[in-house]
Design a protein around this motif. Structure first.
Motif, PDB file in Angstrom:
ATOM      1  N   ARG A 105       7.592 -20.389  13.098  1.00  0.00           N
ATOM      2  CA  ARG A 105       7.415 -18.942  13.259  1.00  0.00           C
ATOM      3  C   ARG A 105       7.945 -18.204  12.027  1.00  0.00           C
ATOM      4  N   ALA A 106       9.087 -18.646  11.531  1.00  0.00           N
ATOM      5  CA  ALA A 106       9.652 -18.037  10.327  1.00  0.00           C
ATOM      6  C   ALA A 106       8.739 -18.269   9.127  1.00  0.00           C
ATOM      7  N   LEU A 107       8.146 -19.460   9.048  1.00  0.00           N
ATOM      8  CA  LEU A 107       7.201 -19.757   7.970  1.00  0.00           C
ATOM      9  C   LEU A 107       6.023 -18.792   8.022  1.00  0.00           C
ATOM     10  N   LEU A 108       5.459 -18.611   9.213  1.00  0.00           N
ATOM     11  CA  LEU A 108       4.332 -17.706   9.397  1.00  0.00           C
ATOM     12  C   LEU A 108       4.673 -16.297   8.919  1.00  0.00           C
ATOM     13  N   LEU A 109       5.825 -15.793   9.325  1.00  0.00           N
ATOM     14  CA  LEU A 109       6.223 -14.437   8.951  1.00  0.00           C
ATOM     15  C   LEU A 109       6.476 -14.328   7.451  1.00  0.00           C
ATOM     16  N   ASP A 110       7.161 -15.303   6.889  1.00  0.00           N
ATOM     17  CA  ASP A 110       7.474 -15.250   5.461  1.00  0.00           C
ATOM     18  C   ASP A 110       6.206 -15.301   4.604  1.00  0.00           C
TER      19      ASP A 110
ATOM     20  N   LEU B 251       3.805  -4.215   7.887  1.00  0.00           N
ATOM     21  CA  LEU B 251       2.540  -4.895   8.175  1.00  0.00           C
ATOM     22  C   LEU B 251       2.734  -6.329   8.651  1.00  0.00           C
ATOM     23  N   ALA B 252       3.560  -7.111   7.959  1.00  0.00           N
ATOM     24  CA  ALA B 252       3.735  -8.519   8.323  1.00  0.00           C
ATOM     25  C   ALA B 252       4.323  -8.665   9.721  1.00  0.00           C
ATOM     26  N   ASP B 253       5.296  -7.832  10.057  1.00  0.00           N
ATOM     27  CA  ASP B 253       5.891  -7.885  11.391  1.00  0.00           C
ATOM     28  C   ASP B 253       4.875  -7.486  12.463  1.00  0.00           C
ATOM     29  N   GLU B 254       4.047  -6.508  12.142  1.00  0.00           N
ATOM     30  CA  GLU B 254       3.009  -6.088  13.079  1.00  0.00           C
ATOM     31  C   GLU B 254       1.985  -7.199  13.288  1.00  0.00           C
ATOM     32  N   ARG B 255       1.652  -7.890  12.207  1.00  0.00           N
ATOM     33  CA  ARG B 255       0.692  -9.003  12.313  1.00  0.00           C
ATOM     34  C   ARG B 255       1.295 -10.178  13.096  1.00  0.00           C
ATOM     35  N   LEU B 256       2.612 -10.376  12.970  1.00  0.00           N
ATOM     36  CA  LEU B 256       3.267 -11.420  13.757  1.00  0.00           C
ATOM     37  C   LEU B 256       3.176 -11.079  15.244  1.00  0.00           C
TER      38      LEU B 256
ATOM     39  N   ALA C 149       3.716  -8.309  -0.062  1.00  0.00           N
ATOM     40  CA  ALA C 149       4.465  -7.881  -1.253  1.00  0.00           C
ATOM     41  C   ALA C 149       3.594  -7.964  -2.499  1.00  0.00           C
ATOM     42  N   VAL C 150       2.773  -8.993  -2.583  1.00  0.00           N
ATOM     43  CA  VAL C 150       1.863  -9.125  -3.718  1.00  0.00           C
ATOM     44  C   VAL C 150       0.838  -7.997  -3.703  1.00  0.00           C
ATOM     45  N   GLY C 151       0.317  -7.681  -2.529  1.00  0.00           N
ATOM     46  CA  GLY C 151      -0.636  -6.590  -2.433  1.00  0.00           C
ATOM     47  C   GLY C 151      -0.040  -5.264  -2.888  1.00  0.00           C
ATOM     48  N   ARG C 152       1.187  -4.998  -2.463  1.00  0.00           N
ATOM     49  CA  ARG C 152       1.840  -3.750  -2.887  1.00  0.00           C
ATOM     50  C   ARG C 152       2.056  -3.738  -4.405  1.00  0.00           C
ATOM     51  N   ALA C 153       2.398  -4.891  -4.959  1.00  0.00           N
ATOM     52  CA  ALA C 153       2.600  -4.970  -6.404  1.00  0.00           C
ATOM     53  C   ALA C 153       1.309  -4.705  -7.166  1.00  0.00           C
TER      54      ALA C 153
ATOM     55  N   ILE D 236      -9.197  -4.809   3.270  1.00  0.00           N
ATOM     56  CA  ILE D 236      -9.365  -6.200   2.845  1.00  0.00           C
ATOM     57  C   ILE D 236      -8.013  -6.898   2.767  1.00  0.00           C
ATOM     58  N   TRP D 237      -7.014  -6.221   2.205  1.00  0.00           N
ATOM     59  CA  TRP D 237      -5.684  -6.824   2.080  1.00  0.00           C
ATOM     60  C   TRP D 237      -5.008  -6.984   3.435  1.00  0.00           C
ATOM     61  N   GLU D 238      -5.207  -6.028   4.335  1.00  0.00           N
ATOM     62  CA  GLU D 238      -4.615  -6.159   5.663  1.00  0.00           C
ATOM     63  C   GLU D 238      -5.136  -7.395   6.380  1.00  0.00           C
ATOM     64  N   LYS D 239      -6.425  -7.640   6.282  1.00  0.00           N
ATOM     65  CA  LYS D 239      -6.962  -8.855   6.892  1.00  0.00           C
ATOM     66  C   LYS D 239      -6.441 -10.092   6.156  1.00  0.00           C
TER      67      LYS D 239
END
Length: 314
Positions: A217-222, A242-247, A229-233, A186-189
């Motif tokens: 593009r930087a906005l999308l990645l950030d 994950l974020a780089d892979e999704r980009l 980061a919130v999910g990991r917390a 769920i978090w990955e999606k």
């Protein structure tokens, strides 16, 4: 299997129709012009995988009209979740498993606040589908997949109800899998969806423009990095890359693709913003995780949350 589909839009309409064609007893809960059109001529699904038609008597106007169900698929807009959850209690107490196919990471928290915790299973869907006109759902492309599973300690053992739903999906020709860590799925999606919805809506351009311009593009990645980061917390086991892979995945999407929130913004409709970047901002504040990009998107789009204000051009 007796299946109730709450919300007969693109997601609920498509998967419900497939399951009905596979032999299940499916009841749709719909409203407004869509309800009336289905009552008059049935529900039509137009899909590259084959068109479908569901009989008019398969639709009802309220959850209270559903007498019993083995599984309830929730596919309403996120702002309707709490109201739907309250109405689902009799079905859940009667033994129905409740699976939300909605976006967002707080949907199941809302369901568990009103239903027996054991009745709620996690779920996500992967599809591009929408109401083309009242009574008609259009499926774009060939992607149509469900992933579902039990939460917490229940995920450690084989789930009979998850296995039964998996079998029914196979009979209906729906790609599906049972996950032993559905919260991570769920978090990955969610990380991807938050990025796509935030960037395309804030920039007001489809993904091709967003990914092709350095600043957006930087906005999308950030935005995606903050969501991860919130999910990991929160204790979710998300891959550090994950974020780089999704980009990189965004680079493979059709240039004209945009999030449904961007479509709603252009049409002047209500937005799911509070459950996307808004949820990241809220959770980040609760957990002490800096999320300035998501907070900025939530602030920028806040005037449009309830629809485009009078006199404003979206």
């Amino acid at each position: 299997m007796r299946i109730a589909v709450v919300g007969a839009g693109g997601v609920g309409g498509y998967f419900g129709a497939r399951l009905a064609a596979g032999g299940d007893e499916v009841t749709f809960v719909a409203r407004g012009a869509h309800l009336e059109a289905i009552r008059a001529g049935g529900l039509t699904v137009r899909s590259p995988l084959g068109d479908l038609r569901v009989a008019p008597d398969a639709v009802v106007p309220t959850i209270a009209d559903v007498e019993a169900a083995d599984v309830v698929l929730v596919a309403v807009k996120l702002w309707d979740t709490e109201d739907v959850a309250r109405q689902l209690r009799p079905l859940a107490e009667g033994g129905a498993a409740v699976v939300s196919l909605q976006n967002g990471v707080r949907k199941d928290d809302v369901l568990r606040a009103h239903l027996p915790e054991s009745s709620v299973m996690g779920g996500v869907c992967y599809i591009s589908a929408f109401i083309e006109e009242p009574g008609v759902v259009r499926h774009n492309g060939s992607l149509q997949k469900l992933v579902f599973g039990e939460f917490g300690a229940r995920a450690a053992e084989p789930s009979l109800r998850a296995g039964a739903l998996l079998d029914r999906c196979a009979a209906a020709g729906v790609e599906a899998e049972v996950s032993a860590d559905v919260e991570r799925v769920i978090w990955e999606k969610f990380v991807f969806l938050v990025g796509l919805s935030a960037a395309t809506s804030a920039v007001r351009q489809p993904i091709g423009v967003v990914r092709g311009t350095p600043g957006s593009r930087a906005l999308l990645l950030d935005v995606m990095r903050e969501a991860a980061a919130v999910g990991r917390a929160r204790g979710v086991d998300l891959d550090p890359g994950l974020a780089d892979e999704r980009l990189a995945f965004c680079d493979t999407l059709p240039a004209g693709m945009a999030a449904s929130m961007f479509t709603d913004l252009r049409r002047g409709n209500r937005l799911e913003l509070p459950w996307l970047s808004g949820a990241v901002a809220e959770l980040g504040g609760e957990l002490g995780v800096p999320v300035p990009r998501n907070q900025a998107v939530a602030d920028i789009l806040s005037p449009y949350v309830m629809g485009t204000p009078a006199g404003i051009d979206a």
